[in-house]
Enzyme design. Structure first.
Site, PDB file in Angstrom:
ATOM      1  CB  CYS A  28      -8.558  23.276  19.330  1.00  0.00           C
ATOM      2  SG  CYS A  28      -8.996  24.963  19.113  1.00  0.00           S
ATOM      3  N   GLY A  72       0.848  -1.196   0.000  1.00  0.00           N
ATOM      4  CA  GLY A  72       0.000   0.000   0.000  1.00  0.00           C
ATOM      5  C   GLY A  72       0.877   1.236   0.000  1.00  0.00           C
TER       6      GLY A  72
HETATM    7  N1  LLP Z   1      -1.967  -6.105   3.851  1.00  0.00           N
HETATM    8  C1  LLP Z   1      -2.494  -6.083   5.071  1.00  0.00           C
HETATM    9  C2  LLP Z   1      -3.245  -7.235   5.556  1.00  0.00           C
HETATM   10  C3  LLP Z   1      -2.336  -4.956   5.884  1.00  0.00           C
HETATM   11  O1  LLP Z   1      -2.854  -4.940   7.098  1.00  0.00           O
HETATM   12  C4  LLP Z   1      -1.610  -3.843   5.387  1.00  0.00           C
HETATM   13  C5  LLP Z   1      -1.446  -2.653   6.198  1.00  0.00           C
HETATM   14  C6  LLP Z   1      -1.088  -3.925   4.094  1.00  0.00           C
HETATM   15  C7  LLP Z   1      -1.273  -5.078   3.350  1.00  0.00           C
HETATM   16  C8  LLP Z   1      -0.329  -2.798   3.460  1.00  0.00           C
HETATM   17  O2  LLP Z   1       0.843  -2.522   4.117  1.00  0.00           O
HETATM   18  P1  LLP Z   1       1.849  -1.416   3.524  1.00  0.00           P
HETATM   19  O3  LLP Z   1       2.435  -1.945   2.233  1.00  0.00           O
HETATM   20  O4  LLP Z   1       1.057  -0.175   3.307  1.00  0.00           O
HETATM   21  O5  LLP Z   1       2.869  -1.246   4.574  1.00  0.00           O
HETATM   22  N2  LLP Z   1      -1.833   3.552   9.358  1.00  0.00           N
HETATM   23  C9  LLP Z   1      -0.477   3.052   9.495  1.00  0.00           C
HETATM   24  C10 LLP Z   1      -0.252   1.835   8.641  1.00  0.00           C
HETATM   25  C11 LLP Z   1      -1.197   0.728   8.956  1.00  0.00           C
HETATM   26  C12 LLP Z   1      -0.955  -0.465   8.074  1.00  0.00           C
HETATM   27  C13 LLP Z   1      -2.106  -1.369   8.134  1.00  0.00           C
HETATM   28  N3  LLP Z   1      -2.000  -2.511   7.320  1.00  0.00           N
HETATM   29  C14 LLP Z   1       0.490   4.165   9.115  1.00  0.00           C
HETATM   30  O6  LLP Z   1       0.056   5.270   8.813  1.00  0.00           O
HETATM   31  O7  LLP Z   1       1.702   3.963   9.157  1.00  0.00           O
END
Ligand code: LLP
Length: 475
Positions: free
Chosen positions: A393, A324
């Site tokens: 705020c 992602g």
């Molecule tokens: N697959 C699953 C099952 C996941 O839970 C996630 C991310 C991804 C793929 C994608 O991971 P990536 O390639 O984006 O690292 N809000 C947090 C990140 C939460 C990630 C949740 N799961 C942040 O802003 O760092």
């Protein structure tokens, strides 16, 4: 003001421009702070996708998310092509749409041949409306509702089953279907692989103490259950270790764990066709971040999967991964307009911008670090150390502590880099700030992909009971 003498005068926004290579497509987007098309133009302005950033702000307002189509497509292609090159079996890249779910981003990733990972009914609906084919949509989530499961069954996407309640509910829903519409629903099983990685504890999911997925010691019972359900067709297994990971070793280790789980499934006569190793590759937010390139990551995990299968004399499964952050993160910047400043002698100088934790909740949530440039004077030397605050705020509403910048004035265009992942998707209306617009830029075009919210949009879900509106205070 905090002493600024130590700042090297030659430092300026220019230092963040992408390394110049023969072609944009050769750089790995996750190793750059700015989108691959970023340049300085003759006005000394930052330009992205051929568009002058301060001019975009003038036209579309701020805060403004600016997404570079070239960088986004390059990341998709690098994942897709590296898998084709390094993995001899079939493969599929899924874009983890939790990083940024919207029609344009899903459609664009879909047009590059990627499937989509969704994690809620809302993300599923978005992917479908964006035109992504259901057989390329994988539905995750650790607490899917009956309504979401029903939608997934009707849509005919692949359901990544997370736990017993979900498995039993799904089996019951399938068995209740009328015979004439009964066809097996494709499922995968998610389990926690027991692999640790070094990242923020909120975004670590592979260790055993995680809310996601079956425990590995439940797998025998799970496979035994599925082998008796004619309307559930197990096509694969899934694990995700965590996010913003700079090491490749955890994913290499994961290959062996997954192939062992595949062997277990086979002993229940469940021929696993797909292994999904999740996402997690990190990106560069500051100069200190040094993630492996997309190509290197894919190469190493592909080799690990081939080795793990060969060692156990098993056929290669279809290999899936679901990045992602590394797809959308580096493709986007957020442009703000500088407003008030506050100098606290000997402590710090605050510079406030017209957004903050509502459009980028990551600094306050994870203490994430970002870098910024002044987009209307890109080459001007950085001479000050300031703290960039939002307009909410909340004292913690700080986007960057101790940013080194040229002297700024109200009206300057400040650009925070690498804001594509988990900024818009986690944005809120805190303090009733309308969420920003987003534009997609490319050489010939600029397109609005998210309209800026209006005050009326903020009221759209509000209802005012008539009695209260009439001033009748009796209860
Ligand atoms: N697959 C699953 C099952 C996941 O839970 C996630 C991310 C991804 C793929 C994608 O991971 P990536 O390639 O984006 O690292 N809000 C947090 C990140 C939460 C990630 C949740 N799961 C942040 O802003 O760092």
């Amino acid at each position: 003001m905090v002493s600024t003498q130590s700042v090297i005068a030659t430092n300026s926004g220019l230092q963040y421009l992408p390394k110049s290579t023969e072609s944009v497509q050769e750089s790995s987007p996750n190793q750059e702070l700015l989108p691959l098309t970023a340049k300085v133009n003759s006005l000394d302005h930052l330009e992205i996708g051929g568009w002058d950033v301060p001019a975009l702000v003038e036209k579309f307002g701020s805060p403004l998310y600016i997404v570079d189509e070239d960088t986004l497509r390059t990341a998709c292609r690098q994942y897709r092509d590296a898998l084709k090159q390094h993995y001899p079996g079939e493969s599929l890249v899924l874009y983890a749409s939790k990083a940024w779910s919207s029609l344009a981003v899903c459609a664009l990733c879909g047009s590059e041949g990627l499937g989509i990972d969704v994690v809620s009914g809302g993300e599923l609906y978005t992917a479908i409306q964006a035109g992504v084919k259901p057989d390329k949509i994988y539905f995750h989530g650790n607490n899917k509702s009956q309504a979401e499961l029903t939608l997934a069954i009707e849509t005919d996407c692949i359901i990544v089953v997370d736990n017993w309640l979900e498995l039993e509910t799904l089996a019951a829903l399938k068995n209740q279907q009328k015979e004439e519409v009964q066809n097996p629903t494709k499922i995968m099983i998610r389990f926690t692989p027991g692999i640790e990685c070094h990242t923020h504890e909120y975004i670590r999911t592979g260790h055993l103490d995680s809310k996601f997925g079956f425990d590995p010691n439940q797998l025998n019972d799970v496979f035994a259950f599925i082998s008796k359900e004619e309307l559930l067709s197990l096509i694969g297994i899934h694990a995700h270790i965590g996010s913003q990971i700079f090491e490749v070793q955890p994913h290499q280790d994961l290959a062996g764990v997954m192939v062992d789980a595949m062997t277990t499934a086979m002993s229940y006569n469940l021929p696993i066709k797909e292994i999904n190793i999740g996402g997690g590759l990190g990106i560069r937010y500051t100069e200190a971040d040094d993630p492996p390139s997309i190509e290197t990551w894919v190469h190493k995990v592909s080799t690990a999967m081939v080795d793990a299968c060969q060692a156990r004399q098993l056929p290669l499964p279809k290999l899936l991964c679901e990045p992602g952050r590394s797809i959308i993160g580096p493709a986007c910047v957020t442009a703000y307009t500088v407003g008030s400043q506050k100098q606290i002698p000997d402590i710090r100088t605050y510079i406030s911008v017209d957004g903050g934790m509502s459009d980028n909740p990551r600094p306050i949530t994870y203490q994430s670090m970002y870098r910024a440039v002044v987009a209307n004077r890109l080459s001007e030397a950085s001479t000050e150390t300031v703290t960039i605050a939002g307009k909410h705020c909340e004292s913690g509403d700080v986007l960057i502590k101790n940013a080194t910048l040229p002297a700024t004035q109200p009206g300057d265009c400040l650009v925070v880099m690498a804001t594509g992942a988990y900024n818009y998707s986690m944005a809120s209306n805190y303090n009733r700030l309308p969420r920003p617009a987003a534009v997609l830029v490319s050489n010939n075009e600029v397109n609005v992909i998210l309209q800026r919210e209006t005050y009326q949009d903020l009221l759209n879900q509000d209802t005012l009971p008539e009695r209260i509106a009439m001033g009748n205070n009796s209860i």
